[in-house]
Design a protein around this motif. Structure first.
Motif, PDB file in Angstrom:
ATOM      1  N   TYR A   1       2.061  -0.343   5.562  1.00 31.27           N
ATOM      2  CA  TYR A   1       1.483   0.995   5.407  1.00 31.27           C
ATOM      3  C   TYR A   1       2.282   2.061   6.163  1.00 31.27           C
ATOM      4  CZ  TYR A   1      -2.497  -0.605   2.741  1.00 31.27           C
ATOM      5  OH  TYR A   1      -3.302  -1.112   1.737  1.00 31.27           O
ATOM      6  N   ARG A   2       3.573   1.796   6.347  1.00 34.75           N
ATOM      7  CA  ARG A   2       4.495   2.774   6.929  1.00 34.75           C
ATOM      8  C   ARG A   2       3.990   3.296   8.274  1.00 34.75           C
ATOM      9  NH1 ARG A   2       5.549   6.022   1.231  1.00 34.75           N
ATOM     10  NH2 ARG A   2       6.394   4.222   0.103  1.00 34.75           N
ATOM     11  N   PHE A   3       3.503   2.376   9.087  1.00 30.52           N
ATOM     12  CA  PHE A   3       3.068   2.650  10.459  1.00 30.52           C
ATOM     13  C   PHE A   3       1.943   3.688  10.515  1.00 30.52           C
ATOM     14  CE2 PHE A   3       7.216   0.754  10.725  1.00 30.52           C
ATOM     15  CZ  PHE A   3       7.026  -0.204  11.706  1.00 30.52           C
ATOM     16  N   ASP A   4       1.069   3.611   9.527  1.00 30.49           N
ATOM     17  CA  ASP A   4      -0.160   4.399   9.559  1.00 30.49           C
ATOM     18  C   ASP A   4      -1.144   3.662  10.472  1.00 30.49           C
ATOM     19  OD1 ASP A   4      -2.557   5.711   9.144  1.00 30.49           O
ATOM     20  OD2 ASP A   4      -2.265   5.962   6.983  1.00 30.49           O
ATOM     21  N   LEU A   5      -1.215   4.077  11.731  1.00 33.44           N
ATOM     22  CA  LEU A   5      -2.028   3.355  12.712  1.00 33.44           C
ATOM     23  C   LEU A   5      -3.512   3.430  12.406  1.00 33.44           C
ATOM     24  CD1 LEU A   5      -0.149   4.191  16.024  1.00 33.44           C
ATOM     25  CD2 LEU A   5       0.139   2.250  14.473  1.00 33.44           C
ATOM     26  N   ARG A   6      -3.928   4.428  11.625  1.00 34.84           N
ATOM     27  CA  ARG A   6      -5.325   4.501  11.211  1.00 34.84           C
ATOM     28  C   ARG A   6      -5.700   3.274  10.399  1.00 34.84           C
ATOM     29  NH1 ARG A   6      -6.776   8.394   6.239  1.00 34.84           N
ATOM     30  NH2 ARG A   6      -4.879   7.307   5.615  1.00 34.84           N
ATOM     31  N   VAL A   7      -4.826   2.862   9.482  1.00 31.50           N
ATOM     32  CA  VAL A   7      -5.099   1.687   8.654  1.00 31.50           C
ATOM     33  C   VAL A   7      -5.092   0.427   9.512  1.00 31.50           C
ATOM     34  CG1 VAL A   7      -4.281   0.287   6.716  1.00 31.50           C
ATOM     35  CG2 VAL A   7      -4.141   2.773   6.597  1.00 31.50           C
ATOM     36  N   VAL A   8      -4.105   0.305  10.399  1.00 27.34           N
ATOM     37  CA  VAL A   8      -3.991  -0.889  11.242  1.00 27.34           C
ATOM     38  C   VAL A   8      -5.228  -1.037  12.124  1.00 27.34           C
ATOM     39  CG1 VAL A   8      -2.647  -2.043  13.025  1.00 27.34           C
ATOM     40  CG2 VAL A   8      -1.475  -0.727  11.246  1.00 27.34           C
ATOM     41  N   ALA A   9      -5.584   0.030  12.834  1.00 30.91           N
ATOM     42  CA  ALA A   9      -6.729  -0.037  13.749  1.00 30.91           C
ATOM     43  C   ALA A   9      -8.023  -0.298  12.997  1.00 30.91           C
ATOM     44  CB  ALA A   9      -6.830   1.258  14.546  1.00 30.91           C
ATOM     45  N   SER A  10      -8.179   0.362  11.851  1.00 27.69           N
ATOM     46  CA  SER A  10      -9.416   0.183  11.072  1.00 27.69           C
ATOM     47  C   SER A  10      -9.546  -1.259  10.596  1.00 27.69           C
ATOM     48  CB  SER A  10      -9.427   1.136   9.873  1.00 27.69           C
ATOM     49  OG  SER A  10      -9.426   2.474  10.291  1.00 27.69           O
ATOM     50  N   ARG A  11      -8.428  -1.850  10.142  1.00 27.23           N
ATOM     51  CA  ARG A  11      -8.493  -3.222   9.664  1.00 27.23           C
ATOM     52  C   ARG A  11      -8.866  -4.176  10.798  1.00 27.23           C
ATOM     53  NH1 ARG A  11      -3.889  -7.243   6.896  1.00 27.23           N
ATOM     54  NH2 ARG A  11      -5.448  -8.646   6.027  1.00 27.23           N
ATOM     55  N   LEU A  12      -8.208  -4.056  11.938  1.00 24.17           N
ATOM     56  CA  LEU A  12      -8.456  -4.988  13.031  1.00 24.17           C
ATOM     57  C   LEU A  12      -9.857  -4.821  13.600  1.00 24.17           C
ATOM     58  CD1 LEU A  12      -5.396  -5.446  12.735  1.00 24.17           C
ATOM     59  CD2 LEU A  12      -5.255  -5.544  15.226  1.00 24.17           C
ATOM     60  N   ILE A  13     -10.281  -3.569  13.791  1.00 27.69           N
ATOM     61  CA  ILE A  13     -11.609  -3.336  14.368  1.00 27.69           C
ATOM     62  C   ILE A  13     -12.703  -3.794  13.411  1.00 27.69           C
ATOM     63  CG2 ILE A  13     -13.229  -1.548  15.099  1.00 27.69           C
ATOM     64  CD1 ILE A  13     -10.755   0.007  16.155  1.00 27.69           C
ATOM     65  N   ALA A  14     -12.561  -3.449  12.119  1.00 25.95           N
ATOM     66  CA  ALA A  14     -13.573  -3.864  11.144  1.00 25.95           C
ATOM     67  C   ALA A  14     -13.594  -5.381  10.996  1.00 25.95           C
ATOM     68  CB  ALA A  14     -13.317  -3.198   9.799  1.00 25.95           C
ATOM     69  N   GLY A  15     -12.417  -6.017  10.973  1.00 33.08           N
ATOM     70  CA  GLY A  15     -12.371  -7.479  10.873  1.00 33.08           C
ATOM     71  C   GLY A  15     -13.038  -8.145  12.059  1.00 33.08           C
ATOM     72  N   TYR A  16     -12.771  -7.624  13.250  1.00 33.00           N
ATOM     73  CA  TYR A  16     -13.406  -8.166  14.464  1.00 33.00           C
ATOM     74  C   TYR A  16     -14.916  -7.967  14.406  1.00 33.00           C
ATOM     75  CZ  TYR A  16     -14.756  -8.606  19.372  1.00 33.00           C
ATOM     76  OH  TYR A  16     -15.377  -8.978  20.543  1.00 33.00           O
ATOM     77  N   ALA A  17     -15.362  -6.761  14.018  1.00 32.94           N
ATOM     78  CA  ALA A  17     -16.794  -6.474  13.966  1.00 32.94           C
ATOM     79  C   ALA A  17     -17.505  -7.367  12.954  1.00 32.94           C
ATOM     80  CB  ALA A  17     -17.011  -4.998  13.620  1.00 32.94           C
ATOM     81  N   ILE A  18     -16.877  -7.607  11.801  1.00 26.73           N
ATOM     82  CA  ILE A  18     -17.483  -8.484  10.793  1.00 26.73           C
ATOM     83  C   ILE A  18     -17.605  -9.909  11.334  1.00 26.73           C
ATOM     84  CG2 ILE A  18     -17.035  -9.590   8.555  1.00 26.73           C
ATOM     85  CD1 ILE A  18     -15.904  -6.849   7.635  1.00 26.73           C
ATOM     86  N   ALA A  19     -16.567 -10.393  12.002  1.00 29.45           N
ATOM     87  CA  ALA A  19     -16.616 -11.748  12.570  1.00 29.45           C
ATOM     88  C   ALA A  19     -17.718 -11.862  13.612  1.00 29.45           C
ATOM     89  CB  ALA A  19     -15.262 -12.101  13.180  1.00 29.45           C
ATOM     90  N   VAL A  20     -17.842 -10.857  14.472  1.00 26.90           N
ATOM     91  CA  VAL A  20     -18.897 -10.869  15.498  1.00 26.90           C
ATOM     92  C   VAL A  20     -20.272 -10.811  14.851  1.00 26.90           C
ATOM     93  CG1 VAL A  20     -19.952  -9.532  17.360  1.00 26.90           C
ATOM     94  CG2 VAL A  20     -17.483  -9.905  17.338  1.00 26.90           C
ATOM     95  N   GLY A  21     -20.441  -9.895  13.888  1.00 27.52           N
ATOM     96  CA  GLY A  21     -21.743  -9.742  13.251  1.00 27.52           C
ATOM     97  C   GLY A  21     -22.196 -11.009  12.542  1.00 27.52           C
TER      98      GLY A  21
END
Length: 353
Positions: free
Chosen positions: A151-171
């Motif tokens: 995603y051409r170093f779009d950190l919004r996409v990177v952070a959103s993916r990791l945070i959402a993935g972590y939150a889904i795993a926790v939930g």
């Protein structure tokens, strides 16, 4: 009697009959792909298809190799006892930590299943097992790096993916702790705690009397063999997925995608279905998802990035070496609903339309 299907003779391994069917599918796909390329070799569309396919594969290949190597090193050098010892005793805390262990022990979704089987045998609580199973393939540095490049170093996409993935795993891990209160949800051979997996894998690491350097070399050799197995095991899925993505980009009329793009729920559901169907590796799937930019909203691409690493056709089979089928059905429902909710929330935010 195990509740896992007869197709599996050991964790993640297909029986000869299932293996033959898998090979026939792969050969059929190869013949079809070659036929398309040969028949249309003079066509501009096929040249575009070839370029798109090659670019997706070549961009993703280093990350697949790196991920396979990381998984091989973890498998060989990190004991199950060490991983279990990192978890707190309180259930909710153990779920929070387990969902983030991928940051320390990065593995893709294919490699994580046999790792989790051994952790379950060592007595890891079921909620923590589920949290690690779902969190490690997304919330890890290799996935972060591949997503950033795709995603051409779009950190919004990177952070959103990791945070959402972590939150889904926790939930889902916490919800599983409320629903599944004992080890009966696991297949029979994982319910009794065993000490037979003291080493990180079942490999020979050197005979007594071998020099320390020789033993270390032998273990690195085993790590490379694990890495090669993982890479070859998932590589063909990625090649098929990349070809499907290139086909879609080349031959499907953009107006059809634009109609779907105008309906956020339809676009999200379409990309979720695609994620389940094409069996990609989490360390390379961002390159396929990013190839749909301009065709579907970013929220739909995010749905693809979140669901694929935790629920696809190969994982549905592999999960049967861990859990009973009714448990898999419940977990799959949780995964679909959680990813759909996350993608709709991204769309509603106005920044992922």
């Amino acid at each position: 009697m195990m509740d896992a299907p007869a197709a599996f003779t050991r964790p993640g391994t297909l029986s000869p009959g299932a293996l033959r069917r898998s090979h026939l599918l792969e050969v059929g796909f190869l013949v079809l792909a070659v036929a398309v390329l040969v028949a249309g070799r003079r066509s501009p569309a096929v040249r575009t298809l070839s370029l798109l396919f090659s670019s997706i594969v070549l961009e993703a290949l280093p990350f697949m190799l790196l991920g396979a190597l990381a998984g091989g090193l973890v498998e060989t050098f990190v004991s199950r006892e060490r991983m279990v010892s990192l978890l707190p005793r309180r259930q909710w805390l153990s779920v929070l930590v387990a969902a983030g262990l991928g940051a320390v022990f990065p593995v893709c979704e294919c490699a994580v299943v046999p790792v989790v089987r051994r952790l379950a045998r060592k007595g890891l609580p079921v909620p923590a097992v589920i949290a690690y199973l779902l969190g490690a393939p997304i919330a890890n540095p290799i996935v972060a790096a591949s997503t950033a490049v795709a995603y051409r170093f779009d950190l919004r996409v990177v952070a959103s993916r990791l945070i959402a993935g972590y939150a889904i795993a926790v939930g889902i891990g916490l919800a599983a702790g409320r629903l599944f209160r004992d080890r009966s949800v696991l297949v029979d051979d994982l319910q009794d705690l065993r000490e037979e997996d003291a080493e990180s894998c079942g490999c020979a690491h050197g005979e007594p009397g071998t020099s320390r350097i020789g033993r270390l070399g032998a273990r690195f050799g085993e790590a490379l063999r694990h890495a090669a197995d993982d890479f070859l095991g998932v590589g063909h899925y990625f090649v098929m997925g990349a070809f499907v993505a290139a086909l879609a980009q080349t031959f499907i009329n953009r107006s059809a995608f634009l109609e779907v793009a105008g309906q956020p729920v339809a676009a999200i559901l379409l990309m979720m279905a695609l994620a389940v169907a094409i069996n990609l590796c989490s360390e390379a799937d961002a390159f396929v998802a990013s190839s749909f930019r301009g065709l579907v909203p970013l929220s739909a691409q995010m749905a693809f990035l979140l669901l694929g690493p935790i629920l696809d056709l190969k994982l549905l089979l592999m999960y049967q070496t861990l859990f009973r089928r009714r448990v898999i059905a419940v977990l799959a429902g949780f995964m679909v609903l959680a990813v759909l909710a996350a993608a709709l929330a991204f769309h509603a935010s106005g920044r992922f339309g």
